[in-house]
Design a protein around this motif. Structure first.
Motif, PDB file in Angstrom:
ATOM      1  N   PRO A 176       0.871  -1.134   0.268  1.00  0.00           N
ATOM      2  CA  PRO A 176       0.387  -0.138   0.699  1.00  0.00           C
ATOM      3  C   PRO A 176       1.074   1.260  -0.164  1.00  0.00           C
ATOM      4  O   PRO A 176       0.622   2.120  -0.641  1.00  0.00           O
ATOM      5  N   LYS A 177       1.728   1.271   0.616  1.00  0.00           N
ATOM      6  CA  LYS A 177       2.338   2.623   0.722  1.00  0.00           C
ATOM      7  C   LYS A 177       3.720   2.668   0.080  1.00  0.00           C
ATOM      8  O   LYS A 177       4.493   3.451  -0.199  1.00  0.00           O
ATOM      9  N   TRP A 178       3.714   2.097  -1.278  1.00  0.00           N
ATOM     10  CA  TRP A 178       5.358   1.729  -2.045  1.00  0.00           C
ATOM     11  C   TRP A 178       4.328   1.551  -3.266  1.00  0.00           C
ATOM     12  O   TRP A 178       3.877   1.248  -3.730  1.00  0.00           O
ATOM     13  N   LYS A 190       9.225   5.107  -5.216  1.00  0.00           N
ATOM     14  CA  LYS A 190       8.250   6.061  -4.205  1.00  0.00           C
ATOM     15  C   LYS A 190       7.539   5.825  -2.689  1.00  0.00           C
ATOM     16  O   LYS A 190       7.551   4.221  -2.388  1.00  0.00           O
ATOM     17  N   TYR A 191       8.165   6.199  -1.694  1.00  0.00           N
ATOM     18  CA  TYR A 191       6.954   5.202  -0.152  1.00  0.00           C
ATOM     19  C   TYR A 191       6.258   6.402   0.370  1.00  0.00           C
ATOM     20  O   TYR A 191       7.216   7.419   0.404  1.00  0.00           O
ATOM     21  N   GLN A 192       5.031   5.958   0.302  1.00  0.00           N
ATOM     22  CA  GLN A 192       4.449   6.892   1.498  1.00  0.00           C
ATOM     23  C   GLN A 192       4.919   7.205   2.994  1.00  0.00           C
ATOM     24  O   GLN A 192       4.528   6.918   3.316  1.00  0.00           O
ATOM     25  N   LEU A 193       5.262   7.819   3.607  1.00  0.00           N
ATOM     26  CA  LEU A 193       5.830   7.558   4.499  1.00  0.00           C
ATOM     27  C   LEU A 193       4.963   8.129   5.579  1.00  0.00           C
ATOM     28  O   LEU A 193       4.553   7.685   7.125  1.00  0.00           O
ATOM     29  N   ALA A 194       3.405   9.607   5.094  1.00  0.00           N
ATOM     30  CA  ALA A 194       2.687   9.910   5.709  1.00  0.00           C
ATOM     31  C   ALA A 194       1.747  10.376   5.268  1.00  0.00           C
ATOM     32  O   ALA A 194       2.183   9.998   3.638  1.00  0.00           O
ATOM     33  N   LEU A 199       8.425  10.210  -0.172  1.00  0.00           N
ATOM     34  CA  LEU A 199       9.502  10.327  -0.057  1.00  0.00           C
ATOM     35  C   LEU A 199       9.981   8.808  -1.767  1.00  0.00           C
ATOM     36  O   LEU A 199       8.979   8.366  -1.917  1.00  0.00           O
ATOM     37  N   GLY A 200      10.663   9.946  -2.544  1.00  0.00           N
ATOM     38  CA  GLY A 200      10.851   9.008  -3.948  1.00  0.00           C
ATOM     39  C   GLY A 200      12.655   8.901  -3.773  1.00  0.00           C
ATOM     40  O   GLY A 200      13.550   9.428  -3.133  1.00  0.00           O
ATOM     41  N   ALA A 201      13.369   8.372  -4.646  1.00  0.00           N
ATOM     42  CA  ALA A 201      14.676   7.119  -5.253  1.00  0.00           C
ATOM     43  C   ALA A 201      14.114   7.883  -7.065  1.00  0.00           C
ATOM     44  O   ALA A 201      13.397   6.921  -7.161  1.00  0.00           O
ATOM     45  N   ASP A 202      14.789   8.181  -7.865  1.00  0.00           N
ATOM     46  CA  ASP A 202      14.893   8.395  -8.789  1.00  0.00           C
ATOM     47  C   ASP A 202      15.956   8.832  -9.627  1.00  0.00           C
ATOM     48  O   ASP A 202      16.753   9.455  -9.279  1.00  0.00           O
ATOM     49  N   LEU A 203      16.065   8.075 -11.395  1.00  0.00           N
ATOM     50  CA  LEU A 203      16.575   8.938 -11.770  1.00  0.00           C
ATOM     51  C   LEU A 203      16.357  10.021 -12.936  1.00  0.00           C
ATOM     52  O   LEU A 203      15.239  10.389 -12.635  1.00  0.00           O
ATOM     53  N   PHE A 204      17.041  11.347 -12.774  1.00  0.00           N
ATOM     54  CA  PHE A 204      16.816  12.827 -13.605  1.00  0.00           C
ATOM     55  C   PHE A 204      17.642  13.337 -14.725  1.00  0.00           C
ATOM     56  O   PHE A 204      19.260  12.472 -14.323  1.00  0.00           O
ATOM     57  N   MET A 229      23.048  18.659 -21.837  1.00  0.00           N
ATOM     58  CA  MET A 229      22.195  17.419 -21.220  1.00  0.00           C
ATOM     59  C   MET A 229      23.888  17.065 -19.313  1.00  0.00           C
ATOM     60  O   MET A 229      24.585  16.902 -19.885  1.00  0.00           O
ATOM     61  N   ASN A 230      22.312  16.636 -19.130  1.00  0.00           N
ATOM     62  CA  ASN A 230      23.252  15.948 -17.493  1.00  0.00           C
ATOM     63  C   ASN A 230      22.112  14.806 -16.698  1.00  0.00           C
ATOM     64  O   ASN A 230      21.024  15.709 -16.504  1.00  0.00           O
ATOM     65  N   LEU A 231      22.626  14.248 -16.505  1.00  0.00           N
ATOM     66  CA  LEU A 231      22.136  13.243 -16.343  1.00  0.00           C
ATOM     67  C   LEU A 231      22.525  12.807 -15.146  1.00  0.00           C
ATOM     68  O   LEU A 231      23.498  12.633 -14.497  1.00  0.00           O
ATOM     69  N   GLY A 232      21.712  12.604 -13.976  1.00  0.00           N
ATOM     70  CA  GLY A 232      21.923  11.341 -12.138  1.00  0.00           C
ATOM     71  C   GLY A 232      20.537  11.087 -11.763  1.00  0.00           C
ATOM     72  O   GLY A 232      20.079  10.700 -12.213  1.00  0.00           O
ATOM     73  N   GLY A 233      21.288  10.387 -10.545  1.00  0.00           N
ATOM     74  CA  GLY A 233      20.357  10.394 -10.076  1.00  0.00           C
ATOM     75  C   GLY A 233      20.205  11.090  -8.565  1.00  0.00           C
ATOM     76  O   GLY A 233      21.313  11.528  -7.892  1.00  0.00           O
ATOM     77  N   GLY A 234      18.981  10.832  -7.516  1.00  0.00           N
ATOM     78  CA  GLY A 234      19.185  11.550  -6.542  1.00  0.00           C
ATOM     79  C   GLY A 234      17.445  11.281  -5.957  1.00  0.00           C
ATOM     80  O   GLY A 234      17.024  10.467  -5.647  1.00  0.00           O
ATOM     81  N   LEU A 235      17.411  12.188  -5.103  1.00  0.00           N
ATOM     82  CA  LEU A 235      16.487  11.950  -3.714  1.00  0.00           C
ATOM     83  C   LEU A 235      15.158  12.587  -4.095  1.00  0.00           C
ATOM     84  O   LEU A 235      15.411  14.523  -4.446  1.00  0.00           O
ATOM     85  N   SER A 236      13.548  12.231  -3.576  1.00  0.00           N
ATOM     86  CA  SER A 236      12.435  13.637  -3.447  1.00  0.00           C
ATOM     87  C   SER A 236      11.500  13.630  -2.741  1.00  0.00           C
ATOM     88  O   SER A 236      11.350  12.382  -1.570  1.00  0.00           O
ATOM     89  N   LEU A 237      11.035  14.839  -1.947  1.00  0.00           N
ATOM     90  CA  LEU A 237      10.570  14.797  -1.015  1.00  0.00           C
ATOM     91  C   LEU A 237       9.167  15.666  -1.347  1.00  0.00           C
ATOM     92  O   LEU A 237       9.228  16.449  -2.190  1.00  0.00           O
ATOM     93  N   THR A 238       7.575  15.191  -1.751  1.00  0.00           N
ATOM     94  CA  THR A 238       6.783  15.834  -1.698  1.00  0.00           C
ATOM     95  C   THR A 238       5.719  15.868  -0.377  1.00  0.00           C
ATOM     96  O   THR A 238       5.769  14.131  -0.120  1.00  0.00           O
ATOM     97  N   GLN A 239       5.679  17.257   0.114  1.00  0.00           N
ATOM     98  CA  GLN A 239       4.877  17.910   1.033  1.00  0.00           C
ATOM     99  C   GLN A 239       3.260  18.316   0.479  1.00  0.00           C
ATOM    100  O   GLN A 239       3.772  19.142  -0.394  1.00  0.00           O
TER     101      GLN A 239
END
Length: 287
Positions: A176-178, A190-194, A199-204, A229-239
């Motif tokens: 349910p949270k993933w 993505k993970y539903q923390l609350a 929270l998320g982790a992705d390529l950009f 062109m800039n390619l990378g990876g990282g974390l995200s937060l949606t509030q």
């Protein structure tokens, strides 16, 4: 596998994610920064963007249109370089997207989008060659309650490669949270923390292709456009701040960068850049 093939595969995985989504956003603003004052051997970028979406439901059940308008300003800091760079520091992008969604038989849905845009330094009048087109045709279907399949075709010149690319994507909710998105054009977790926090982790990919409305030359070679062109990876937060307002933060690090001036299809000047930090903050208003 050759390096250029790895880069193309990465582009397929992450490019044009907003084209593949009919979300509930009505308006949004973003600020992107790549590089900081301590960066060495780096070209730094700042990008400000504003978008407004006007959805319209059609009489047929499950069908609607969207009209999306977007403006973005990109500021490039070269630090050092030839004198012509003063005309290549600020670029503007104006685009309009017409989107269409329709429900089909057997739980399939059709999504189609067409986006003409202009990305240039606007130093003089525009020509037809300054108009770039992006497009997408995609079919989606829920395979199971927790699994959705997407298939289609997209076309774009944002990466500097004007050709059609296939779409294949699986959106899977193992719990349910993933939520996991794998394939083309999305890749992330993505993970539903609350209830209001995700929270998320992705390529950009942070990329653009700018045309020049005024002739510029570098060592007697004409510059027609700039490819970034800039390619990378990282974390995200949606509030979720309120019922209709969301804040989204992204941060990460690049692992491939390409920045060059082009004359036709030939490279006039290419920068050898170090990898750098990436940061994005955005606010969106939705239904």
């Amino acid at each position: 596998m050759q390096k250029k093939h790895i880069i193309l595969l990465f582009i397929l995985l992450i490019s044009l994610p907003t084209m593949a989504q009919f979300d509930r956003e009505l308006a949004g603003v973003d600020y992107v920064r790549l590089g900081d004052e301590n960066s060495k051997n780096s070209v730094k970028f700042q990008k400000y963007s504003l978008r407004i979406t006007i959805p319209k439901r059609l009489n047929e059940k499950g069908s609607f249109l969207i009209n999306k308008f977007e403006y973005a300003k990109t500021v490039i800091d070269y630090s050092t370089g030839p004198s012509i760079l003063k005309d290549l520091e600020r670029f503007h992008t104006v685009s309009y997207t017409l989107g269409y969604r329709r429900s089909l038989k057997n739980n399939w849905s059709l999504i189609a989008m067409l986006t003409p845009q202009v990305s240039s330094n606007f130093r003089s009048s525009l020509g037809w060659e300054d108009i770039q087109l992006r497009g997408l045709v995609m079919f989606t279907k829920p395979i199971k309650p927790n699994l959705r399949l997407s298939l289609g075709l997209m076309y774009g010149v944002t990466t500097g490669i004007p050709l059609p690319l296939p779409i294949f994507s699986m959106m899977w909710k193992p719990a349910p949270k993933w939520e996991v998105n794998v394939g083309f054009p999305r890749f992330g977790v993505k993970y539903q923390l609350a209830p209001k926090t995700r929270l998320g982790a992705d390529l950009f990919m942070v990329g653009d292709n700018f045309t020049l409305t005024k002739d510029l030359f570098y060592t007697d070679e004409k510059i027609d456009n700039i490819r970034i062109m800039n390619l990378g990876g990282g974390l995200s937060l949606t509030q979720k701040l309120t019922k209709h307002l969301k804040l989204k933060l992204n941060s990460g690090y690049t692992f491939y960068r390409k920045f060059e001036f082009l004359g036709g299809n030939d490279s006039v000047l290419e920068y050898n850049l170090d990898n750098d930090l990436y940061f994005k903050v955005g606010l969106s208003v939705g239904l």
